[in-house]
Write a protein that holds these residues in place. Structure first.
Motif, PDB file in Angstrom:
ATOM      1  N   ASP A  89     -28.269 114.810  -0.891  1.00  0.00           N
ATOM      2  CA  ASP A  89     -29.714 114.785  -1.059  1.00  0.00           C
ATOM      3  C   ASP A  89     -30.453 114.577   0.263  1.00  0.00           C
ATOM      4  O   ASP A  89     -31.683 114.505   0.287  1.00  0.00           O
ATOM      5  N   GLY A  90     -29.703 114.439   1.366  1.00  0.00           N
ATOM      6  CA  GLY A  90     -30.335 114.271   2.669  1.00  0.00           C
ATOM      7  C   GLY A  90     -30.969 112.921   2.900  1.00  0.00           C
ATOM      8  O   GLY A  90     -31.721 112.735   3.870  1.00  0.00           O
ATOM      9  N   ALA A  91     -30.663 111.932   2.056  1.00  0.00           N
ATOM     10  CA  ALA A  91     -31.254 110.601   2.205  1.00  0.00           C
ATOM     11  C   ALA A  91     -30.547 109.826   3.316  1.00  0.00           C
ATOM     12  O   ALA A  91     -29.414 110.116   3.684  1.00  0.00           O
ATOM     13  N   VAL A  92     -31.255 108.833   3.848  1.00  0.00           N
ATOM     14  CA  VAL A  92     -30.690 108.033   4.944  1.00  0.00           C
ATOM     15  C   VAL A  92     -30.666 106.546   4.598  1.00  0.00           C
ATOM     16  O   VAL A  92     -30.553 105.710   5.473  1.00  0.00           O
ATOM     17  N   ASP A  93     -30.757 106.223   3.318  1.00  0.00           N
ATOM     18  CA  ASP A  93     -30.888 104.824   2.925  1.00  0.00           C
ATOM     19  C   ASP A  93     -29.559 104.094   2.808  1.00  0.00           C
ATOM     20  O   ASP A  93     -29.530 102.861   2.747  1.00  0.00           O
ATOM     21  N   LEU A  94     -28.429 104.839   2.769  1.00  0.00           N
ATOM     22  CA  LEU A  94     -27.124 104.202   2.597  1.00  0.00           C
ATOM     23  C   LEU A  94     -26.218 104.503   3.788  1.00  0.00           C
ATOM     24  O   LEU A  94     -26.283 105.589   4.367  1.00  0.00           O
ATOM     25  N   PRO A  95     -25.356 103.562   4.163  1.00  0.00           N
ATOM     26  CA  PRO A  95     -24.413 103.800   5.259  1.00  0.00           C
ATOM     27  C   PRO A  95     -23.493 104.981   4.978  1.00  0.00           C
ATOM     28  O   PRO A  95     -23.168 105.280   3.829  1.00  0.00           O
ATOM     29  N   CYS A  96     -23.073 105.639   6.043  1.00  0.00           N
ATOM     30  CA  CYS A  96     -22.209 106.809   5.914  1.00  0.00           C
ATOM     31  C   CYS A  96     -20.749 106.412   6.135  1.00  0.00           C
ATOM     32  O   CYS A  96     -20.427 105.241   6.368  1.00  0.00           O
ATOM     33  N   GLY A  97     -19.875 107.412   6.088  1.00  0.00           N
ATOM     34  CA  GLY A  97     -18.449 107.140   6.235  1.00  0.00           C
ATOM     35  C   GLY A  97     -18.094 106.516   7.574  1.00  0.00           C
ATOM     36  O   GLY A  97     -17.221 105.639   7.646  1.00  0.00           O
ATOM     37  N   TRP A  98     -18.738 106.968   8.648  1.00  0.00           N
ATOM     38  CA  TRP A  98     -18.442 106.395   9.967  1.00  0.00           C
ATOM     39  C   TRP A  98     -18.712 104.899   9.978  1.00  0.00           C
ATOM     40  O   TRP A  98     -17.937 104.120  10.525  1.00  0.00           O
ATOM     41  N   GLU A  99     -19.818 104.497   9.382  1.00  0.00           N
ATOM     42  CA  GLU A  99     -20.164 103.071   9.355  1.00  0.00           C
ATOM     43  C   GLU A  99     -19.123 102.260   8.595  1.00  0.00           C
ATOM     44  O   GLU A  99     -18.828 101.117   8.956  1.00  0.00           O
ATOM     45  N   ARG A 100     -18.567 102.843   7.532  1.00  0.00           N
ATOM     46  CA  ARG A 100     -17.581 102.109   6.727  1.00  0.00           C
ATOM     47  C   ARG A 100     -16.247 101.963   7.444  1.00  0.00           C
ATOM     48  O   ARG A 100     -15.445 101.098   7.077  1.00  0.00           O
ATOM     49  N   THR A 101     -15.999 102.795   8.443  1.00  0.00           N
ATOM     50  CA  THR A 101     -14.766 102.670   9.220  1.00  0.00           C
ATOM     51  C   THR A 101     -14.996 102.003  10.573  1.00  0.00           C
ATOM     52  O   THR A 101     -14.047 101.791  11.322  1.00  0.00           O
ATOM     53  N   HIS A 102     -16.245 101.683  10.892  1.00  0.00           N
ATOM     54  CA  HIS A 102     -16.593 100.972  12.133  1.00  0.00           C
ATOM     55  C   HIS A 102     -17.613  99.880  11.781  1.00  0.00           C
ATOM     56  O   HIS A 102     -18.734  99.857  12.277  1.00  0.00           O
ATOM     57  N   LEU A 103     -17.203  98.991  10.895  1.00  0.00           N
ATOM     58  CA  LEU A 103     -18.136  98.027  10.304  1.00  0.00           C
ATOM     59  C   LEU A 103     -18.840  97.159  11.340  1.00  0.00           C
ATOM     60  O   LEU A 103     -20.058  96.975  11.297  1.00  0.00           O
ATOM     61  N   VAL A 104     -18.073  96.592  12.256  1.00  0.00           N
ATOM     62  CA  VAL A 104     -18.659  95.661  13.226  1.00  0.00           C
ATOM     63  C   VAL A 104     -19.676  96.374  14.105  1.00  0.00           C
ATOM     64  O   VAL A 104     -20.803  95.898  14.295  1.00  0.00           O
ATOM     65  N   ARG A 105     -19.293  97.524  14.649  1.00  0.00           N
ATOM     66  CA  ARG A 105     -20.197  98.265  15.520  1.00  0.00           C
ATOM     67  C   ARG A 105     -21.419  98.774  14.756  1.00  0.00           C
ATOM     68  O   ARG A 105     -22.529  98.791  15.281  1.00  0.00           O
ATOM     69  N   ALA A 106     -21.213  99.206  13.514  1.00  0.00           N
ATOM     70  CA  ALA A 106     -22.331  99.724  12.726  1.00  0.00           C
ATOM     71  C   ALA A 106     -23.343  98.624  12.423  1.00  0.00           C
ATOM     72  O   ALA A 106     -24.555  98.821  12.569  1.00  0.00           O
ATOM     73  N   ALA A 107     -22.862  97.461  12.010  1.00  0.00           N
ATOM     74  CA  ALA A 107     -23.777  96.354  11.725  1.00  0.00           C
ATOM     75  C   ALA A 107     -24.479  95.902  12.998  1.00  0.00           C
ATOM     76  O   ALA A 107     -25.687  95.605  12.997  1.00  0.00           O
ATOM     77  N   ALA A 108     -23.739  95.847  14.104  1.00  0.00           N
ATOM     78  CA  ALA A 108     -24.340  95.430  15.370  1.00  0.00           C
ATOM     79  C   ALA A 108     -25.420  96.411  15.816  1.00  0.00           C
ATOM     80  O   ALA A 108     -26.471  95.998  16.339  1.00  0.00           O
ATOM     81  N   LEU A 109     -25.187  97.708  15.609  1.00  0.00           N
ATOM     82  CA  LEU A 109     -26.191  98.701  15.982  1.00  0.00           C
ATOM     83  C   LEU A 109     -27.453  98.528  15.156  1.00  0.00           C
ATOM     84  O   LEU A 109     -28.571  98.594  15.691  1.00  0.00           O
ATOM     85  N   ALA A 110     -27.301  98.289  13.849  1.00  0.00           N
ATOM     86  CA  ALA A 110     -28.476  98.071  12.998  1.00  0.00           C
ATOM     87  C   ALA A 110     -29.279  96.870  13.488  1.00  0.00           C
ATOM     88  O   ALA A 110     -30.517  96.907  13.521  1.00  0.00           O
ATOM     89  N   LEU A 111     -28.587  95.813  13.891  1.00  0.00           N
ATOM     90  CA  LEU A 111     -29.278  94.610  14.353  1.00  0.00           C
ATOM     91  C   LEU A 111     -29.952  94.839  15.698  1.00  0.00           C
ATOM     92  O   LEU A 111     -31.116  94.465  15.903  1.00  0.00           O
ATOM     93  N   GLU A 112     -29.214  95.449  16.628  1.00  0.00           N
ATOM     94  CA  GLU A 112     -29.786  95.662  17.957  1.00  0.00           C
ATOM     95  C   GLU A 112     -30.949  96.640  17.903  1.00  0.00           C
ATOM     96  O   GLU A 112     -31.953  96.471  18.601  1.00  0.00           O
ATOM     97  N   ALA A 113     -30.829  97.677  17.068  1.00  0.00           N
ATOM     98  CA  ALA A 113     -31.908  98.655  16.946  1.00  0.00           C
ATOM     99  C   ALA A 113     -33.171  98.037  16.363  1.00  0.00           C
ATOM    100  O   ALA A 113     -34.285  98.504  16.632  1.00  0.00           O
TER     101      ALA A 113
END
Length: 207
Positions: A115-139
């Protein structure tokens, strides 16, 4: 001394009933926990397995913050998880890098959703949890710990698809939880029973 369970055994322990300590798992997993003294088999039918006091202590303990992951030396962008040995101030160049990385992640979400939505994490985020969460916080403008700053620290946990966020300031911790919620994560604050230390446990939402 309490034996250290494997990651798979830890997941079984954490899935125990919070009141009774009743366990669910394969026969092999339950038998292994019994051998380690972390569970016992009830003598009466249906012979369910329950946590021992040692097993309860492991389930109640929060994830321990391990050492910070070293930043890659290849020049590739990496979100700051907090606690890096060298954390220079976030100047204009760093802010541009973070903003670009976050926009790229949102685009990846859009491209991997029907559906082209951006509200939920993608597969990359689920395999790079620490970096993905840190990016959300830093951004979102949060400051990582380092260089004397009392900021956040994102760490891996034994739980599947979950990270822990630590911060000495309760307001910082609450703000980090709110940011992760807005970024599509489930986040809740918890208290370590023995030290009373607070931390946020967060995992990517699926729906």
């Amino acid at each position: 001394m309490t034996p250290t369970p494997t990651a798979a055994q830890r997941r079984v322990i954490e899935g125990a009933d919070p009141v009774t300590g009743r366990l669910r798992g394969t026969d092999a997993q339950l038998a292994a926990l019994v051998r380690r003294g972390l569970a016992f088999r009830h003598p009466r039918p249906p012979h369910d397995h329950f946590l021992t006091p040692a097993g309860h202590r492991i389930r109640e303990a929060p994830p321990q913050p391990p050492a910070a992951e070293p930043a890659p030396s290849t020049g590739v962008f990496a979100a700051r998880v907090g606690g890096e040995e060298e954390t220079p101030p976030a100047g204009p160049e760093r802010l541009r890098e973070v903003r670009s990385a976050w926009q790229g992640l949102l685009e990846l979400r859009r491209m991997t959703r029907a559906d082209g939505a951006v509200d939920l994490p993608c597969g990359w985020e689920r395999t790079h949890l620490v970096r993905a969460a840190a990016l959300a916080l830093e951004a979102a403008g949060h400051r990582p710990a380092g260089g004397g700053a009392d900021g956040y620290r994102v760490r891996a946990t034994p739980q599947p698809e979950a990270v822990a966020v630590y911060a000495p300031d309760p307001r910082t911790l609450a703000a980090c939880a709110a940011t992760l919620e807005r970024a599509g994560w489930q986040a809740g604050e918890y208290t370590e029973p023995r030290t009373r230390a607070r931390y946020v446990l967060a995992s990517p939402r699926r729906a």
